[in-house]
Design a protein around this motif. Structure first.
Motif, PDB file in Angstrom:
ATOM      1  N   VAL A  37       0.846  -1.191   0.000  1.00 40.43           N
ATOM      2  CA  VAL A  37       0.000   0.000   0.000  1.00 40.43           C
ATOM      3  C   VAL A  37       0.885   1.245   0.000  1.00 40.43           C
ATOM      4  CG1 VAL A  37      -1.708   1.336   1.307  1.00 40.43           C
ATOM      5  CG2 VAL A  37      -1.915  -1.158   1.161  1.00 40.43           C
ATOM      6  N   LEU A  41       0.818   4.020  -3.128  1.00 33.35           N
ATOM      7  CA  LEU A  41       0.011   5.215  -2.879  1.00 33.35           C
ATOM      8  C   LEU A  41       0.704   6.234  -1.973  1.00 33.35           C
ATOM      9  CD1 LEU A  41      -2.802   6.337  -3.432  1.00 33.35           C
ATOM     10  CD2 LEU A  41      -3.640   5.106  -1.439  1.00 33.35           C
ATOM     11  N   CYS A  42       1.013   5.806  -0.766  1.00 33.01           N
ATOM     12  CA  CYS A  42       1.485   6.750   0.254  1.00 33.01           C
ATOM     13  C   CYS A  42       2.812   7.392  -0.138  1.00 33.01           C
ATOM     14  CB  CYS A  42       1.618   6.053   1.604  1.00 33.01           C
ATOM     15  SG  CYS A  42       0.376   4.783   1.918  1.00 33.01           S
ATOM     16  N   ILE A  51       6.167  17.515  -0.624  1.00 26.62           N
ATOM     17  CA  ILE A  51       5.035  17.617   0.293  1.00 26.62           C
ATOM     18  C   ILE A  51       5.496  17.512   1.745  1.00 26.62           C
ATOM     19  CG2 ILE A  51       2.955  16.377   1.053  1.00 26.62           C
ATOM     20  CD1 ILE A  51       2.389  17.900  -1.373  1.00 26.62           C
ATOM     21  N   ALA A  53       4.815  16.063   4.490  1.00 24.37           N
ATOM     22  CA  ALA A  53       4.199  14.936   5.213  1.00 24.37           C
ATOM     23  C   ALA A  53       5.298  14.254   6.018  1.00 24.37           C
ATOM     24  CB  ALA A  53       3.596  13.948   4.216  1.00 24.37           C
ATOM     25  N   LEU A  65       4.180  11.304  16.548  1.00 24.82           N
ATOM     26  CA  LEU A  65       3.055  10.475  16.117  1.00 24.82           C
ATOM     27  C   LEU A  65       3.087   9.132  16.852  1.00 24.82           C
ATOM     28  CD1 LEU A  65       3.219  11.212  12.269  1.00 24.82           C
ATOM     29  CD2 LEU A  65       1.546  12.098  13.902  1.00 24.82           C
ATOM     30  N   GLU A  68       1.752   9.456  20.162  1.00 21.11           N
ATOM     31  CA  GLU A  68       0.277   9.549  20.229  1.00 21.11           C
ATOM     32  C   GLU A  68      -0.387   8.180  20.251  1.00 21.11           C
ATOM     33  OE1 GLU A  68      -2.258  12.645  18.168  1.00 21.11           O
ATOM     34  OE2 GLU A  68      -0.418  12.757  16.989  1.00 21.11           O
ATOM     35  N   VAL A  73      -3.295   7.671  15.612  1.00 19.29           N
ATOM     36  CA  VAL A  73      -2.644   8.091  14.372  1.00 19.29           C
ATOM     37  C   VAL A  73      -3.269   7.392  13.156  1.00 19.29           C
ATOM     38  CG1 VAL A  73      -0.447   8.008  13.130  1.00 19.29           C
ATOM     39  CG2 VAL A  73      -0.521   8.805  15.498  1.00 19.29           C
ATOM     40  N   VAL A  81      -6.217  14.475   7.657  1.00 17.98           N
ATOM     41  CA  VAL A  81      -5.719  15.567   8.509  1.00 17.98           C
ATOM     42  C   VAL A  81      -5.198  16.666   7.601  1.00 17.98           C
ATOM     43  CG1 VAL A  81      -4.119  16.192  10.374  1.00 17.98           C
ATOM     44  CG2 VAL A  81      -4.721  13.801  10.005  1.00 17.98           C
ATOM     45  N   ARG A  82      -5.797  17.828   7.652  1.00 22.81           N
ATOM     46  CA  ARG A  82      -5.314  18.936   6.811  1.00 22.81           C
ATOM     47  C   ARG A  82      -5.010  18.447   5.375  1.00 22.81           C
ATOM     48  NH1 ARG A  82      -3.456  20.038  12.156  1.00 22.81           N
ATOM     49  NH2 ARG A  82      -1.767  18.601  11.793  1.00 22.81           N
ATOM     50  N   MET A  84      -3.452  15.911   4.388  1.00 25.91           N
ATOM     51  CA  MET A  84      -3.498  14.450   4.240  1.00 25.91           C
ATOM     52  C   MET A  84      -4.923  14.093   3.846  1.00 25.91           C
ATOM     53  SD  MET A  84      -2.460  11.209   4.832  1.00 25.91           S
ATOM     54  CE  MET A  84      -3.465   9.706   4.953  1.00 25.91           C
ATOM     55  N   LEU A  93      -9.230   1.169  -0.343  1.00 24.03           N
ATOM     56  CA  LEU A  93      -8.507   0.490   0.742  1.00 24.03           C
ATOM     57  C   LEU A  93      -9.459   0.163   1.885  1.00 24.03           C
ATOM     58  CD1 LEU A  93      -5.252   2.616   1.224  1.00 24.03           C
ATOM     59  CD2 LEU A  93      -5.485   0.406   0.055  1.00 24.03           C
ATOM     60  N   VAL A 102       0.189   2.347   7.695  1.00 27.73           N
ATOM     61  CA  VAL A 102       0.622   3.252   8.771  1.00 27.73           C
ATOM     62  C   VAL A 102       1.664   2.534   9.638  1.00 27.73           C
ATOM     63  CG1 VAL A 102      -0.090   4.566  10.809  1.00 27.73           C
ATOM     64  CG2 VAL A 102      -1.585   4.485   8.792  1.00 27.73           C
ATOM     65  N   ALA A 200      -7.101  11.851  -3.918  1.00 22.33           N
ATOM     66  CA  ALA A 200      -6.018  12.478  -3.154  1.00 22.33           C
ATOM     67  C   ALA A 200      -6.163  14.000  -3.053  1.00 22.33           C
ATOM     68  CB  ALA A 200      -4.658  12.113  -3.750  1.00 22.33           C
TER      69      ALA A 200
HETATM   70  C1  HEC Z   1      -1.561  13.729  -1.261  1.00 25.34           C
HETATM   71  C2  HEC Z   1      -0.534  13.537  -0.264  1.00 25.34           C
HETATM   72  C3  HEC Z   1      -0.654  12.361   0.688  1.00 25.34           C
HETATM   73  C4  HEC Z   1      -0.878  11.044   0.408  1.00 25.34           C
HETATM   74  C5  HEC Z   1      -1.135  10.395  -0.944  1.00 25.34           C
HETATM   75  C6  HEC Z   1      -0.813  10.341   1.685  1.00 25.34           C
HETATM   76  N1  HEC Z   1      -0.557  11.222   2.694  1.00 25.34           N
HETATM   77 FE1  HEC Z   1      -0.449  10.807   4.694  1.00 25.34          FE
HETATM   78  N2  HEC Z   1      -0.087  12.758   5.109  1.00 25.34           N
HETATM   79  C7  HEC Z   1       0.038  13.757   4.174  1.00 25.34           C
HETATM   80  C8  HEC Z   1       0.333  15.004   4.831  1.00 25.34           C
HETATM   81  C9  HEC Z   1       0.526  16.346   4.165  1.00 25.34           C
HETATM   82  C10 HEC Z   1       0.383  14.717   6.226  1.00 25.34           C
HETATM   83  C11 HEC Z   1       0.618  15.704   7.355  1.00 25.34           C
HETATM   84  C12 HEC Z   1      -0.743  16.228   7.790  1.00 25.34           C
HETATM   85  C13 HEC Z   1      -0.609  17.284   8.865  1.00 25.34           C
HETATM   86  O1  HEC Z   1      -0.253  16.924   9.993  1.00 25.34           O
HETATM   87  O2  HEC Z   1      -0.858  18.462   8.564  1.00 25.34           O
HETATM   88  C14 HEC Z   1       0.101  13.287   6.355  1.00 25.34           C
HETATM   89  C15 HEC Z   1       0.008  12.636   7.569  1.00 25.34           C
HETATM   90  C16 HEC Z   1      -0.252  11.277   7.723  1.00 25.34           C
HETATM   91  C17 HEC Z   1      -0.383  10.591   8.984  1.00 25.34           C
HETATM   92  C18 HEC Z   1      -0.308  11.230  10.362  1.00 25.34           C
HETATM   93  C19 HEC Z   1      -1.707  11.506  10.887  1.00 25.34           C
HETATM   94  C20 HEC Z   1      -1.683  12.282  12.181  1.00 25.34           C
HETATM   95  O3  HEC Z   1      -2.186  11.769  13.184  1.00 25.34           O
HETATM   96  O4  HEC Z   1      -1.171  13.409  12.193  1.00 25.34           O
HETATM   97  C21 HEC Z   1      -0.609   9.265   8.699  1.00 25.34           C
HETATM   98  C22 HEC Z   1      -0.823   8.159   9.700  1.00 25.34           C
HETATM   99  C23 HEC Z   1      -0.618   9.140   7.267  1.00 25.34           C
HETATM  100  N3  HEC Z   1      -0.411  10.373   6.684  1.00 25.34           N
HETATM  101  C24 HEC Z   1      -0.796   7.942   6.596  1.00 25.34           C
HETATM  102  C25 HEC Z   1      -0.848   7.805   5.207  1.00 25.34           C
HETATM  103  C26 HEC Z   1      -1.011   6.551   4.522  1.00 25.34           C
HETATM  104  C27 HEC Z   1      -1.101   5.203   5.197  1.00 25.34           C
HETATM  105  C28 HEC Z   1      -1.059   6.829   3.184  1.00 25.34           C
HETATM  106  C29 HEC Z   1      -1.253   5.874   2.036  1.00 25.34           C
HETATM  107  C30 HEC Z   1      -2.368   4.975   2.125  1.00 25.34           C
HETATM  108  C31 HEC Z   1      -0.944   8.279   3.035  1.00 25.34           C
HETATM  109  N4  HEC Z   1      -0.787   8.832   4.284  1.00 25.34           N
HETATM  110  C32 HEC Z   1      -0.978   8.967   1.822  1.00 25.34           C
HETATM  111  C33 HEC Z   1      -0.127  13.637   2.819  1.00 25.34           C
HETATM  112  C34 HEC Z   1      -0.432  12.456   2.139  1.00 25.34           C
END
Ligand code: HEC
Ligand code: HEC
Length: 257
Positions: A37, A41-42, A51, A53, A65, A68, A73, A81-82, A84, A93, A102, A200
């Motif tokens: 995964v 994607l992620c 980005i 992230a 995190l 937490e 999380v 989240v914002r 995300m 999924l 995660v 996304a």
């Molecule tokens: C389009 C961009 C993008 C994609 C694709 C993405 N993420 Fe993120 N993700 C972010 C950003 C930006 C943050 C930070 C958010 C913030 O704290 O402002 C984040 C934060 C997170 C967090 C932290 C959450 C928290 O409690 O603060 C987790 C867990 C996470 N992502 C899991 C995933 C997983 C698993 C995938 C794939 C399935 C994924 N992300 C795909 C952009 C993305």
């Protein structure tokens, strides 16, 4: 209403977040691994790139995190989240698969998190957190008054994060090929779809402090940079009404999916 993506667009709409909390789990034997995964994607945002992230293996970013806890999380990521997007944009999924991804990322930064689907108590805790989070976000996301920022100002402070380089498939700024099919769909349609969120594209571009007017001006600015001659929607109450209608329709559509 039809759209170019068919009806598979389960995504961010706050009004349909409730649905996310009650989604059935995927078939256990066919669960994708966290690594799969992540890679499919992620990685687009959590791998190397512009980005902001928490990146794979960045212990400093992951430490708070991990502190937490896995349930919180995982739930926050699932709901979004914002910037995300909900489920990381992976509408197909299961919560179990998302949770594995995660855990995969957290382990790469030193956590000892196991696959959540191997632990029924943990899965229950994640689902409880999801519901709590949805309620919290719904309470926050009421109407926001127009803050008066121009479309260009909103674009430069927010939308550029993804739309400049085309992160996760975002239509690129000034790219006529990317924007042509969107411009053809019409101003009220794509403004509403972006506002509600799809795949996304996080709801409101990940910025709940934006008003619909500011968001709409940013869309108009971006479409203009790709050749559209759209008007400033704020001055046109009929157009604003059509955007709101489309938004309501879209939320209903997502809730029925
Ligand atoms: C389009 C961009 C993008 C994609 C694709 C993405 N993420 Fe993120 N993700 C972010 C950003 C930006 C943050 C930070 C958010 C913030 O704290 O402002 C984040 C934060 C997170 C967090 C932290 C959450 C928290 O409690 O603060 C987790 C867990 C996470 N992502 C899991 C995933 C997983 C698993 C995938 C794939 C399935 C994924 N992300 C795909 C952009 C993305
Ligand atoms: C975290 C990344 C991210 C940010 C920030 C972001 N977008 Fe997007 N946006 C996307 C992605 C990815 C898509 C493509 C979604 C798809 O079709 O799969 C998209 C698509 C769109 C669309 C097309 C919707 C449709 O009908 O297909 C609009 C309009 C849009 N974004 C507007 C904005 C505006 C305005 C902002 C700033 C307020 C913004 N976006 C911020 C990622 C982002």
């Amino acid at each position: 209403m039809t759209n170019r993506n068919g009806n598979t667009l389960i995504s961010a709409a706050l009004a349909t977040l409730t649905l996310l909390g009650s989604m059935p789990a995927g078939a256990d034997s066919k669960l994708k691994s966290g690594r799969q995964v992540y890679r499919s994607l992620c990685v687009q945002c959590h791998g190397p790139g512009p980005i902001d992230a928490p990146k794979l293996g960045d212990r400093k970013a992951w430490a708070p995190l991990i502190a937490e806890g896995q349930a919180v999380v995982t739930a926050h990521g699932w709901v979004g989240v914002r910037e995300m997007p909900p489920r990381g944009g992976g509408h197909d999924l299961s919560l179990e698969e998302f949770g594995r991804a995660v855990a995969h990322m957290a382990r790469a930064s030193g956590a000892a998190w196991s696959e959540p689907d191997s632990d029924a108590t943990l899965m229950a805790a994640i689902r409880t957190e999801v519901q709590a989070r949805i309620a919290e976000l719904e309470a926050k996301a009421r109407n926001v008054a127009d803050g008066g920022r121009t479309g260009e100002a909103v674009y430069r402070s927010v939308c550029t994060h993804c739309h400049e380089a085309g992160v996760a498939g975002a239509p690129r700024f000034g790219n006529r090929k990317d924007w042509k099919p969107l411009i053809d769909e019409g101003q009220h349609v794509i403004t509403a779809h972006g506002w509600v969120g799809l795949r996304a594209m996080p709801p409101r571009g990940g910025h709940p402090e934006l008003s619909l007017e500011e968001f709409a001006r940013a869309v108009s600015f971006m479409a203009g940079a790709a050749g559209a001659d759209w008007i400033d929607p704020t001055g046109d109450s009929a157009l604003m009404a059509r955007i709101r209608e489309e938004e309501a329709e879209r939320r209903t559509e997502l809730a029925e999916d």
